[in-house]
Motif scaffolding. Structure first.
Motif, PDB file in Angstrom:
ATOM      1  N   ILE A  46       0.856  -1.188   0.000  1.00 55.39           N
ATOM      2  CA  ILE A  46       0.000   0.000   0.000  1.00 55.39           C
ATOM      3  C   ILE A  46       0.895   1.241   0.000  1.00 55.39           C
ATOM      4  O   ILE A  46       2.069   1.173   0.377  1.00 55.39           O
ATOM      5  N   PRO A  47       0.369   2.389  -0.415  1.00 52.30           N
ATOM      6  CA  PRO A  47       1.185   3.611  -0.427  1.00 52.30           C
ATOM      7  C   PRO A  47       1.588   4.015   0.992  1.00 52.30           C
ATOM      8  O   PRO A  47       0.774   3.952   1.912  1.00 52.30           O
ATOM      9  N   ALA A  48       2.831   4.428   1.174  1.00 48.72           N
ATOM     10  CA  ALA A  48       3.332   4.839   2.490  1.00 48.72           C
ATOM     11  C   ALA A  48       2.977   6.296   2.765  1.00 48.72           C
ATOM     12  O   ALA A  48       2.991   7.137   1.867  1.00 48.72           O
ATOM     13  N   ILE A  49       2.634   6.575   4.022  1.00 50.13           N
ATOM     14  CA  ILE A  49       2.338   7.946   4.455  1.00 50.13           C
ATOM     15  C   ILE A  49       3.476   8.481   5.314  1.00 50.13           C
ATOM     16  O   ILE A  49       3.808   9.667   5.266  1.00 50.13           O
ATOM     17  N   VAL A  50       4.092   7.610   6.124  1.00 53.39           N
ATOM     18  CA  VAL A  50       5.248   8.008   6.941  1.00 53.39           C
ATOM     19  C   VAL A  50       6.412   7.075   6.619  1.00 53.39           C
ATOM     20  O   VAL A  50       6.217   5.946   6.157  1.00 53.39           O
ATOM     21  N   SER A  51       7.608   7.535   6.870  1.00 54.49           N
ATOM     22  CA  SER A  51       8.796   6.722   6.601  1.00 54.49           C
ATOM     23  C   SER A  51       8.985   5.670   7.682  1.00 54.49           C
ATOM     24  O   SER A  51       8.509   5.824   8.811  1.00 54.49           O
ATOM     25  N   ARG A  52       9.697   4.614   7.346  1.00 54.04           N
ATOM     26  CA  ARG A  52      10.011   3.568   8.312  1.00 54.04           C
ATOM     27  C   ARG A  52      10.828   4.139   9.473  1.00 54.04           C
ATOM     28  O   ARG A  52      10.643   3.765  10.633  1.00 54.04           O
ATOM     29  N   GLU A  53      11.716   5.060   9.162  1.00 53.50           N
ATOM     30  CA  GLU A  53      12.557   5.679  10.187  1.00 53.50           C
ATOM     31  C   GLU A  53      11.709   6.435  11.215  1.00 53.50           C
ATOM     32  O   GLU A  53      11.916   6.294  12.423  1.00 53.50           O
ATOM     33  N   ASP A  54      10.727   7.229  10.730  1.00 46.16           N
ATOM     34  CA  ASP A  54       9.865   7.978  11.652  1.00 46.16           C
ATOM     35  C   ASP A  54       8.989   7.038  12.473  1.00 46.16           C
ATOM     36  O   ASP A  54       8.742   7.291  13.659  1.00 46.16           O
ATOM     37  N   PHE A  55       8.521   5.965  11.860  1.00 48.78           N
ATOM     38  CA  PHE A  55       7.688   4.994  12.576  1.00 48.78           C
ATOM     39  C   PHE A  55       8.484   4.362  13.716  1.00 48.78           C
ATOM     40  O   PHE A  55       7.979   4.219  14.836  1.00 48.78           O
ATOM     41  N   GLU A  56       9.737   3.976  13.450  1.00 46.51           N
ATOM     42  CA  GLU A  56      10.566   3.358  14.481  1.00 46.51           C
ATOM     43  C   GLU A  56      10.879   4.349  15.602  1.00 46.51           C
ATOM     44  O   GLU A  56      10.941   3.974  16.780  1.00 46.51           O
ATOM     45  N   LYS A  57      11.083   5.624  15.249  1.00 50.61           N
ATOM     46  CA  LYS A  57      11.324   6.648  16.273  1.00 50.61           C
ATOM     47  C   LYS A  57      10.139   6.746  17.221  1.00 50.61           C
ATOM     48  O   LYS A  57      10.305   6.836  18.442  1.00 50.61           O
ATOM     49  N   VAL A  58       8.938   6.727  16.658  1.00 53.40           N
ATOM     50  CA  VAL A  58       7.724   6.831  17.473  1.00 53.40           C
ATOM     51  C   VAL A  58       7.568   5.606  18.371  1.00 53.40           C
ATOM     52  O   VAL A  58       7.162   5.730  19.531  1.00 53.40           O
ATOM     53  N   GLN A  59       7.912   4.411  17.873  1.00 54.70           N
ATOM     54  CA  GLN A  59       7.804   3.207  18.695  1.00 54.70           C
ATOM     55  C   GLN A  59       8.741   3.274  19.893  1.00 54.70           C
ATOM     56  O   GLN A  59       8.399   2.822  20.987  1.00 54.70           O
ATOM     57  N   GLU A  60       9.937   3.855  19.706  1.00 54.19           N
ATOM     58  CA  GLU A  60      10.876   4.022  20.807  1.00 54.19           C
ATOM     59  C   GLU A  60      10.329   4.999  21.842  1.00 54.19           C
ATOM     60  O   GLU A  60      10.466   4.792  23.048  1.00 54.19           O
ATOM     61  N   ILE A  61       9.697   6.071  21.361  1.00 49.68           N
ATOM     62  CA  ILE A  61       9.105   7.057  22.265  1.00 49.68           C
ATOM     63  C   ILE A  61       7.986   6.420  23.084  1.00 49.68           C
ATOM     64  O   ILE A  61       7.891   6.632  24.297  1.00 49.68           O
ATOM     65  N   LEU A  62       7.142   5.621  22.433  1.00 52.96           N
ATOM     66  CA  LEU A  62       6.042   4.951  23.135  1.00 52.96           C
ATOM     67  C   LEU A  62       6.568   3.952  24.157  1.00 52.96           C
ATOM     68  O   LEU A  62       5.999   3.804  25.244  1.00 52.96           O
TER      69      LEU A  62
END
Length: 229
Positions: free
Chosen positions: A136-152
């Motif tokens: 499916i088309p990406a809306i956010v980058s993999r890098e930003d997604f991983e950053k958010v998971q670390e924050i959570l």
């Protein structure tokens, strides 16, 4: 015969869903915020909704609190997929949805239990989950997604940090010398006295509140017994 027909229909339906999954096609239900489904059952980006998703990730990475993100979204007039204002639960589901990186995921959530209820946080084994990279088309980058998971992850370790009214710099760094549980910030404001801010054992607070609940329950039971007499 009716039972056989029902089970066979369920198998054939599941087979069709599985085939759609490997083709990265929509299998029914409401698509995530930021996506629509075209006539070919393919996911396409909804520009207005995708803008709100990007904003949520950008503000999260910048260190904004959940309430700040919600206020900003509602002030800009963004809505959820069902047209309502944003709330805390809707933000969390967006921040943990890997689909926004362009990965098509199907058959992830565990089946309903014996009572017909489904736990949205219970997942199947990785071998049963269908994943199509770039499906499916990406809306956010993999890098930003991983950053958010670390924050959570960090927020889960310090659950009171975002709700605290004071800055407790030592939260998560100091532990109780008796039980080893982490210390957490505590604020008290007695009548006609200044605010008193300190640290206390998180286990102590939980056990004391539990004892208070048990004490109230026992008193209530005894009172009811006296009424029956």
């Amino acid at each position: 015969m009716a039972e056989y027909y029902s089970k066979n229909l369920a198998r054939e339906t599941m087979k069709g869903f599985t085939e759609n999954g490997y083709k990265a096609l929509h299998n029914g239900g409401t698509p995530p915020l930021g996506y629509d489904v075209n006539e070919e059952k393919k996911y396409i980006i909804n520009p207005r909704e995708a803008e709100s998703v990007k904003l949520i990730y950008e503000m999260s990475i910048a260190g904004s609190s959940r309430s700040e993100i919600i206020n900003e979204l509602n002030e800009r007039g963004f809505k959820t997929k069902i047209g309502t204002v944003f709330k805390a639960n809707s933000i969390h589901s967006i921040l943990t949805n890997e689909k926004y990186t362009g990965v098509y995921i199907y058959n992830k959530t565990a089946k309903k239990d014996a009572l017909g209820k489904r736990n949205g946080h219970a997942y199947k084994d990785e071998s049963e989950i269908i994943r199509v990279e770039g499906g499916i088309p990406a809306i956010v980058s993999r890098e930003d997604f991983e950053k958010v998971q670390e924050i959570l992850k960090m927020r889960r370790k310090k659950p009171g940090t975002n709700k605290a009214k004071e800055n407790y710099l030592l939260t998560g760094l100091i532990k109780c010398g008796c039980c080893g549980k982490p210390y957490q910030g505590n604020r008290r404001h007695a009548k006609n006295k200044p605010m008193y801010v300190s640290y206390r054992c998180s286990f102590r607070q939980k056990t004391s509140s539990r004892f208070v609940t048990i004490r109230k329950s026992v008193k209530s039971t005894l009172k009811n017994m006296c009424c029956l007499k």
